[in-house]
Scaffold this active site. Sequence first.
Site, PDB file in Angstrom:
ATOM      1  N   TYR A 133       0.827  -1.210   0.000  1.00 21.92           N
ATOM      2  CA  TYR A 133       0.000   0.000   0.000  1.00 21.92           C
ATOM      3  C   TYR A 133       0.864   1.264   0.000  1.00 21.92           C
ATOM      4  O   TYR A 133       0.806   2.059   0.936  1.00 21.92           O
ATOM      5  CB  TYR A 133      -0.946  -0.005   1.212  1.00 21.92           C
ATOM      6  CG  TYR A 133      -1.978  -1.097   1.115  1.00 21.92           C
ATOM      7  CD1 TYR A 133      -3.185  -0.860   0.462  1.00 21.92           C
ATOM      8  CD2 TYR A 133      -1.739  -2.362   1.628  1.00 21.92           C
ATOM      9  CE1 TYR A 133      -4.135  -1.855   0.336  1.00 21.92           C
ATOM     10  CE2 TYR A 133      -2.688  -3.365   1.502  1.00 21.92           C
ATOM     11  CZ  TYR A 133      -3.880  -3.107   0.861  1.00 21.92           C
ATOM     12  OH  TYR A 133      -4.805  -4.095   0.734  1.00 21.92           O
ATOM     13  N   TYR A 187     -11.862  -8.385   6.484  1.00 19.92           N
ATOM     14  CA  TYR A 187     -10.719  -8.347   5.564  1.00 19.92           C
ATOM     15  C   TYR A 187     -10.368  -9.782   5.183  1.00 19.92           C
ATOM     16  O   TYR A 187     -10.113 -10.609   6.048  1.00 19.92           O
ATOM     17  CB  TYR A 187      -9.494  -7.651   6.180  1.00 19.92           C
ATOM     18  CG  TYR A 187      -8.302  -7.703   5.242  1.00 19.92           C
ATOM     19  CD1 TYR A 187      -8.237  -6.864   4.131  1.00 19.92           C
ATOM     20  CD2 TYR A 187      -7.277  -8.628   5.437  1.00 19.92           C
ATOM     21  CE1 TYR A 187      -7.174  -6.936   3.236  1.00 19.92           C
ATOM     22  CE2 TYR A 187      -6.207  -8.708   4.550  1.00 19.92           C
ATOM     23  CZ  TYR A 187      -6.165  -7.860   3.447  1.00 19.92           C
ATOM     24  OH  TYR A 187      -5.118  -7.939   2.565  1.00 19.92           O
ATOM     25  N   ASP A 230     -12.356 -17.610   8.045  1.00 14.24           N
ATOM     26  CA  ASP A 230     -11.007 -17.152   7.677  1.00 14.24           C
ATOM     27  C   ASP A 230     -10.168 -17.037   8.952  1.00 14.24           C
ATOM     28  O   ASP A 230     -10.256 -16.048   9.678  1.00 14.24           O
ATOM     29  CB  ASP A 230     -11.130 -15.801   6.952  1.00 14.24           C
ATOM     30  CG  ASP A 230      -9.780 -15.211   6.561  1.00 14.24           C
ATOM     31  OD1 ASP A 230      -8.739 -15.698   7.048  1.00 14.24           O
ATOM     32  OD2 ASP A 230      -9.779 -14.246   5.773  1.00 14.24           O
ATOM     33  N   LYS A 249      -0.640 -17.038   7.381  1.00  6.45           N
ATOM     34  CA  LYS A 249       0.191 -16.244   8.303  1.00  6.45           C
ATOM     35  C   LYS A 249       1.077 -17.073   9.248  1.00  6.45           C
ATOM     36  O   LYS A 249       2.197 -17.389   8.879  1.00  6.45           O
ATOM     37  CB  LYS A 249      -0.690 -15.249   9.051  1.00  6.45           C
ATOM     38  CG  LYS A 249      -1.175 -14.142   8.093  1.00  6.45           C
ATOM     39  CD  LYS A 249      -1.643 -12.899   8.800  1.00  6.45           C
ATOM     40  CE  LYS A 249      -1.707 -11.706   7.886  1.00  6.45           C
ATOM     41  NZ  LYS A 249      -3.020 -11.436   7.298  1.00  6.45           N
TER      42      LYS A 249
END
Length: 438
Positions: free
Chosen positions: A24, A152, A253, A282
């Site tokens: 980003y 997200y 998720d 992750k």
Amino acid sequence: MTHHTASDWPALLDFDQQHLWHPYAKMPAAVPAIGVTSTLGSRIRLADGREVIDGMSSWWAAIHGYNHPSILQAMHKQLDTMPHIMFGGLTHEPAIELAKRLVQLSPDGLEKVFLADSGSVSMEVAIKIALQYWISLNRPEKHRLLTVRNGYHGDTFATMAVSDPENGMHSLFSHTLKQHLFAPAPHMGFDFNGDDSDIAAMENLLKQHHPEIAAITIEPIVQGAGGMRFYRPDYLKQLRMLCDRYEVLLIVDEIATGFGRTGQLFACNWAGISPDIMCVGKALTGGTMTLAATLCTANISDVISAGSPGLLMHGPTFMGNPLACAAANASIDLLLSSPWQSQVQAIEGHLKTTLSPLRQLSGVADVRVLGAIGVVELVRGDLGPAIQAAALNENVWLRPFGKLVYTMPAFNIPQHELEQLTQGMTNAITTVLNPSQP
Ligand SMILES: *Cc1c(COP(=O)(O)O)cnc(C)c1O
């Protein structure tokens, strides 16, 4: 590899700024990145020679700290025998061993494993599995997704479309993104028990739209990048029941929450539920390699395999990478042989004690802690860079985003480093919010 000395760094950082995209970021980056040269445990060595305490675990991943010898040893061994081999038609022990562990540890009923290369891709696969399930049952009209606000699920197109419509990228890509359905975010608070209006709103959407809904996607208990919000386990329990009642698959998720971060091995365990499809990523490799997995039930894989084309239509080049799988196996074994539950509990206690007083500062909207996650939500959204810089002055690495200053340390961070971390975080926030105070 070329070894650079401290005097080379200004030129390296300049090249970085001119040529490398960061997450980003602008090109060239508005602020140059900080050079790092090595890591050890919960410490990061910067290019200027300073050593800082890591408050981020490289975005939830490095749960055992960096360079843990037992993970490195397993990786060295795999590197010397077979760093990679294609997964089409071939298989290997590291992948088989990993699938065994995931099937055994994950909530009951999740038995089939797809190894993907990143969290976003594992969510893409989860969505594809859900869509193919209904296509295989000759119900292709069930092709939309339902989710909650403040979610997200990743940066790829299918996952952007189920991430928060306000703070995500919906308006930017509105012409390209599939239009899904959004229920209000669950009420804030792990201990909240005021009312079920959030679940009622979810049920309303299901009542109206279930004939066209394939699946609900949700992050269990902790909504991560969409706001660092915690919510009650009972919401998940009720969501599971609604999915059954309205014939909708539940995709959970666990990419951020999996492997102990919230105090349970998987956040689903707080609610005692099993999803139909689950993603992990992750912390899967303890923060060493990129790897993720999508798990589903035997019923789903049976339906897809009996349908047409009868194949799950996905297969990345680096699927099941042996080096990443070996790292994951070592990380999971390390986790299970460690006192992770008491470590996470101790971190939770410490974060609560040290961060809660920040609530009194004007400019702090909320402080919340769950497991090894501490969040300070500010009133203003533009102070992140100043707080990051102030924390670095305290030799602490934080990466605030928007209004959120947060930490998720390694489970095995030594007590004195944990104290340095929370002291640095507190000082940084206090200094930036209250510049006149000593
Ligand atoms: C980070 C994250 C993802 C995306 O994973 P990547 O590996 O960055 O693609 C998806 N869902 C959640 C909950 C995450 O925290």
